[in-house]
Write a protein that holds these residues in place. Structure first.
Motif, short mmCIF file in Angstrom:
data_model
loop_
_atom_site.label_atom_id
_atom_site.label_comp_id
_atom_site.label_asym_id
_atom_site.label_seq_id
_atom_site.Cartn_x
_atom_site.Cartn_y
_atom_site.Cartn_z
N LYS A 25 18.82 -10.60 9.97
CA LYS A 25 18.59 -10.24 8.56
C LYS A 25 17.68 -9.01 8.48
CE LYS A 25 19.17 -14.90 6.62
NZ LYS A 25 18.49 -16.03 5.94
N TYR A 26 16.65 -8.98 9.34
CA TYR A 26 15.76 -7.82 9.35
C TYR A 26 16.50 -6.58 9.84
CZ TYR A 26 11.21 -9.67 8.04
OH TYR A 26 10.15 -10.16 7.32
N LEU A 27 17.44 -6.77 10.77
CA LEU A 27 18.25 -5.65 11.24
C LEU A 27 19.05 -5.06 10.08
CD1 LEU A 27 19.47 -3.84 13.42
CD2 LEU A 27 21.05 -5.69 14.01
N THR A 28 19.62 -5.93 9.27
CA THR A 28 20.36 -5.47 8.09
C THR A 28 19.43 -4.77 7.11
OG1 THR A 28 21.93 -7.31 8.32
CG2 THR A 28 21.84 -6.21 6.17
N LYS A 29 18.23 -5.35 6.91
CA LYS A 29 17.26 -4.78 5.98
C LYS A 29 16.84 -3.37 6.42
CE LYS A 29 14.12 -7.58 4.45
NZ LYS A 29 12.87 -8.41 4.33
N MET A 30 16.60 -3.20 7.72
CA MET A 30 16.16 -1.89 8.19
C MET A 30 17.27 -0.85 8.00
SD MET A 30 16.00 -2.42 12.36
CE MET A 30 15.63 -0.73 12.80
N ARG A 31 18.51 -1.26 8.20
CA ARG A 31 19.62 -0.33 7.97
C ARG A 31 19.71 0.06 6.51
NH1 ARG A 31 24.03 -3.70 11.62
NH2 ARG A 31 23.53 -2.77 13.66
N LEU A 32 19.54 -0.91 5.61
CA LEU A 32 19.61 -0.63 4.18
C LEU A 32 18.47 0.30 3.75
CD1 LEU A 32 20.51 -4.17 2.78
CD2 LEU A 32 22.01 -2.16 2.90
N ASN A 33 17.34 0.23 4.48
CA ASN A 33 16.21 1.10 4.16
C ASN A 33 16.28 2.45 4.88
OD1 ASN A 33 15.04 -0.74 2.41
ND2 ASN A 33 13.82 -1.72 4.01
N GLY A 34 17.41 2.70 5.51
CA GLY A 34 17.62 4.01 6.13
C GLY A 34 17.00 4.18 7.50
N VAL A 35 16.61 3.08 8.14
CA VAL A 35 16.03 3.15 9.48
C VAL A 35 17.09 2.75 10.49
CG1 VAL A 35 14.20 2.30 11.02
CG2 VAL A 35 13.75 2.57 8.57
N ARG A 67 0.82 -1.22 0.00
CA ARG A 67 0.00 0.00 0.00
C ARG A 67 0.85 1.27 0.00
NH1 ARG A 67 -5.44 0.38 1.40
NH2 ARG A 67 -6.54 -1.61 1.54
N GLY A 68 2.16 1.08 -0.05
CA GLY A 68 3.04 2.24 -0.14
C GLY A 68 3.43 2.85 1.19
N CYS A 69 3.14 2.16 2.29
CA CYS A 69 3.55 2.64 3.61
C CYS A 69 4.94 2.08 3.94
CB CYS A 69 2.56 2.22 4.68
SG CYS A 69 0.93 3.00 4.53
N ILE A 70 5.84 2.94 4.32
CA ILE A 70 7.22 2.53 4.57
C ILE A 70 7.37 2.11 6.03
CG2 ILE A 70 9.62 3.29 4.56
CD1 ILE A 70 8.81 5.35 2.43
N PRO A 71 7.86 0.88 6.29
CA PRO A 71 8.06 0.43 7.67
C PRO A 71 8.98 1.38 8.43
CG PRO A 71 8.30 -1.40 6.13
CD PRO A 71 8.23 -0.15 5.31
N ASN A 72 8.67 1.60 9.71
CA ASN A 72 9.51 2.46 10.54
C ASN A 72 10.17 1.64 11.65
OD1 ASN A 72 7.49 1.99 12.37
ND2 ASN A 72 6.76 4.08 12.47
N LEU A 73 10.77 2.33 12.60
CA LEU A 73 11.49 1.64 13.67
C LEU A 73 10.58 0.72 14.47
CD1 LEU A 73 14.14 1.31 15.28
CD2 LEU A 73 13.44 3.30 16.65
N LEU A 74 9.36 1.20 14.79
CA LEU A 74 8.41 0.36 15.54
C LEU A 74 8.08 -0.91 14.77
CD1 LEU A 74 6.40 -0.15 17.83
CD2 LEU A 74 4.74 1.25 16.61
N THR A 75 7.90 -0.79 13.46
CA THR A 75 7.56 -1.95 12.64
C THR A 75 8.67 -2.99 12.71
OG1 THR A 75 6.73 -0.27 11.09
CG2 THR A 75 6.56 -2.56 10.41
N TYR A 76 9.89 -2.55 12.43
CA TYR A 76 11.02 -3.49 12.43
C TYR A 76 11.28 -4.06 13.81
CZ TYR A 76 12.37 -2.28 7.63
OH TYR A 76 12.40 -2.12 6.27
N ASN A 77 11.18 -3.24 14.84
CA ASN A 77 11.42 -3.74 16.20
C ASN A 77 10.41 -4.80 16.59
OD1 ASN A 77 13.70 -2.28 16.74
ND2 ASN A 77 12.74 -0.79 18.09
N ALA A 78 9.16 -4.62 16.16
CA ALA A 78 8.12 -5.63 16.47
C ALA A 78 8.46 -6.96 15.82
CB ALA A 78 6.77 -5.12 15.98
N ILE A 79 8.86 -6.91 14.55
CA ILE A 79 9.21 -8.14 13.82
C ILE A 79 10.44 -8.80 14.45
CG2 ILE A 79 10.03 -9.04 11.62
CD1 ILE A 79 7.11 -8.34 11.50
N ILE A 80 11.46 -8.00 14.73
CA ILE A 80 12.70 -8.54 15.31
C ILE A 80 12.43 -9.15 16.68
CG2 ILE A 80 14.94 -7.84 16.28
CD1 ILE A 80 15.14 -5.85 13.90
#
Length: 571
Positions: free
Chosen positions: A328-338, A301-314
């Protein structure tokens, strides 16, 4: 006396009417800094050097000066400038402060908790407004001063609210009460506002009440307010209710409100915050597949995951023991600028701990700290490190961590100390536990019942230590701290003193236990009888104490205590 300030060149002053006011603002702030007021007493302060700026005063310039970085950090400088600009000499433009200027200076003073100065400024002006008074209410609410917040609300009701509404102040008082968990009082004000009829509550009014109820777990009441709203809910309203249901673990209701937001003609679409709240709710419930499904929909839907999103998954992955996937998600969030935060690293450390790899937890923390990935760790992060050292039966290293925290002015948690106490006793170091107990308060942590009970029990049961020499001092400290003994601790003390053949102290604590209606254990009672027999060869003390115990306490198994007494008599 302040150093004289040179008159600015025409070049600098000439720039005041251009689009770039920065040179003029810099000149004004430099002048103020040279005058250098240190407090709110201006009797010895001469603002005359500012007179050179009089021809350039207007609403925009004054606002920018007050909001400049230099003055935001020093409210005394800002107030000096504001007071001078209130009556500049000369005043060729007939400048007078607007409501916006009063609001700006009041904001600044309140942000530095200078309530008296802000109040005096307001009293001396004719700029009292609903918006300005609401700032006093909100500021006091943020500091937890509910009484002052209510005072300013009544001030708003009796001044600006007489001939019109004071909705800003109403919303501010509700926000202050909700912030301080005074939901019953907030409800009273809310009902009064609704029934008063002098103003129409807006979406912020209802959203604040919904947030308050959800914060305290009263989601049903929040839903009632939501359903009765006469105005259209906005995105913040929906997010508050979805979050309330997620916190309560009611994901079906959370999903219902979410879908209503999407398809109910609400006029607002879910954003990153909405999706993140929902994903976090599913993660907390352990429903990772559902969380991942919503994550995919969020991205689609075009919503960009933020810190809360990634932290919940991790966090969810780490609870499942899937630490490699979490990394892997930690690396992904860094690559996405979070950028990750401490919560991210704590989740991974806990995940590694769940996998039973305490050594890797320590290594992860030390490497993260050295490389600057883990910044400013607090007591909760260090508590994980202490616990892992204790799991590895390395209490000395754990104590080093506690000392490291103190050197960094980080207060250790009482649970960290309790973990170390247990670890020291497990490796047979009760005297070291007693020493750490004595140092605990100096390390800015107050012992609790578990702390005292753990150390005292360990000293009482230690076979090869001089533990009982330390016990009395520790017990006295415990009583001074207002912590009461329980039956288990009394039993340990009786056993410990009987083991050292100290009949007097054993009798003291056994009698004290009975006086407080506590039943010592059968083991402790038997040990006391045997100790008395060894000293006197008779059991009259035991008979009297058992009779007193049965009189004062509800002994669950009196027959066992009688049998113990009979065995001693027969022997």
């Amino acid at each position: 006396m302040a150093a004289p300030v040179r008159t600015l060149s025409n070049h600098v002053l000439g720039s005041s009417h251009s689009s770039d006011l920065r040179p003029l603002i810099t000149a004004i702030t430099s002048c103020i800094k040279a005058i250098n007021p240190r407090n709110l007493n201006y009797n010895t302060t001469n603002p005359a050097p500012l007179n050179q700026f009089s021809p350039y005063l207007d609403d925009g310039l004054v606002l920018q000066v007050i909001k400049s970085e230099q003055l935001q950090s020093n409210p005394y400088h800002a107030l000096l400038f504001f007071n001078w600009a209130s009556n500049p000499r000369p005043n060729p433009n007939h400048y007078a402060h607007s409501h916006r200027c009063y609001a700006a200076i009041v904001d600044l003073l309140l942000s530095h908790s200078l309530f008296a100065a802000a109040s005096s400024l307001l009293e001396a002006s004719d700029k009292v407004s609903d918006l300005t008074l609401s700032k006093f209410i909100s500021s006091n609410g943020r500091l937890g001063n509910v009484k002052a917040a209510v005072f300013w609300f009544h001030r708003a009701r009796t001044t600006v609210g007489v001939n019109g509404d004071c909705l800003f102040s109403c919303n501010a008082i509700l926000g202050a009460l909700v912030r301080n968990n005074r939901i019953d009082l907030a409800r009273s004000f809310f009902d009064q506002i609704v029934q008063d009829g002098r103003m129409n509550p807006d979406v912020s009014t209802y959203t604040t009440m919904i947030t308050g109820y959800c914060k305290l777990g009263m989601v049903d009441k929040a839903r009632k307010v939501f359903d009765e709203m006469p105005c259209q809910p906005n995105k913040v309203t929906y997010n508050a209710l979805v979050n309330g249901y997620c916190k309560a673990g009611d994901m079906d209701s959370a999903k219902f409100i979410f879908l209503r937001m999407i398809g109910g003609g609400s006029g607002c679409s879910p954003d990153t915050i909405t999706y993140s709240i929902l994903i976090d709710g599913y993660c907390k419930r352990g429903e990772f597949d559902e969380a991942e499904r919503w994550l995919n929909e969020m991205v689609n839907r075009g919503c960009i995951p933020n810190l809360l999103t990634y932290n919940a998954i991790i966090y969810s992955l780490c609870l499942r023991g899937e630490v490699d996937e979490a990394k892997k998600y930690l690396t992904k969030m860094r690559l996405n600028g979070v950028r990750e935060n401490l919560a991210t690293h704590m989740s991974i450390m806990k995940g590694v701990s769940v996998a039973g790899k305490s050594g890797e937890v320590v290594q992860y923390f030390r490497e993260g700290l050295r490389e600057g990935k883990i910044k400013n760790p607090g007591s909760k992060v260090y508590a994980i490190l202490v616990r892992e050292y204790c799991k590895m039966r390395k209490p000395d290293e754990a104590i080093s961590v506690l000392k490291e925290m103190c050197n960094k002015r980080i207060n250790p948690t009482v649970s960290s100390f309790n973990s170390v106490f247990r670890a020291l006793l497990e490796v047979g170091k009760p005297d070291a536990a007693a020493l750490l107990m004595k140092q605990m308060k100096k390390m800015r942590c107050k012992p609790n019942f578990i702390s005292y009970s753990t150390v005292v029990s360990g000293l009482c049961t230690a076979a090869d230590s001089h533990g009982m020499n330390e016990v009395e001092e520790i017990v006295n400290d415990m009583i001074k701290d207002g912590i009461s003994m329980d039956a288990g601790l009394y039993s340990c003390l009786v056993l410990g003193y009987c083991r050292e053949r100290n009949v007097e102290m054993a009798r003291k604590f056994l009698g004290e236990a009975i006086s407080n209606s506590y039943i010592v254990s059968l083991e402790a009672f038997t040990a006391f009888l045997e100790c008395v027999m060894g000293e006197k060869g008779e059991v009259s003390d035991g008979e009297k104490l058992l009779a007193e115990m049965r009189k004062r306490c509800a002994v669950l198994d009196p027959a066992s205590y009688m049998q113990a007494l009979d065995r001693i008599v027969i022997r």
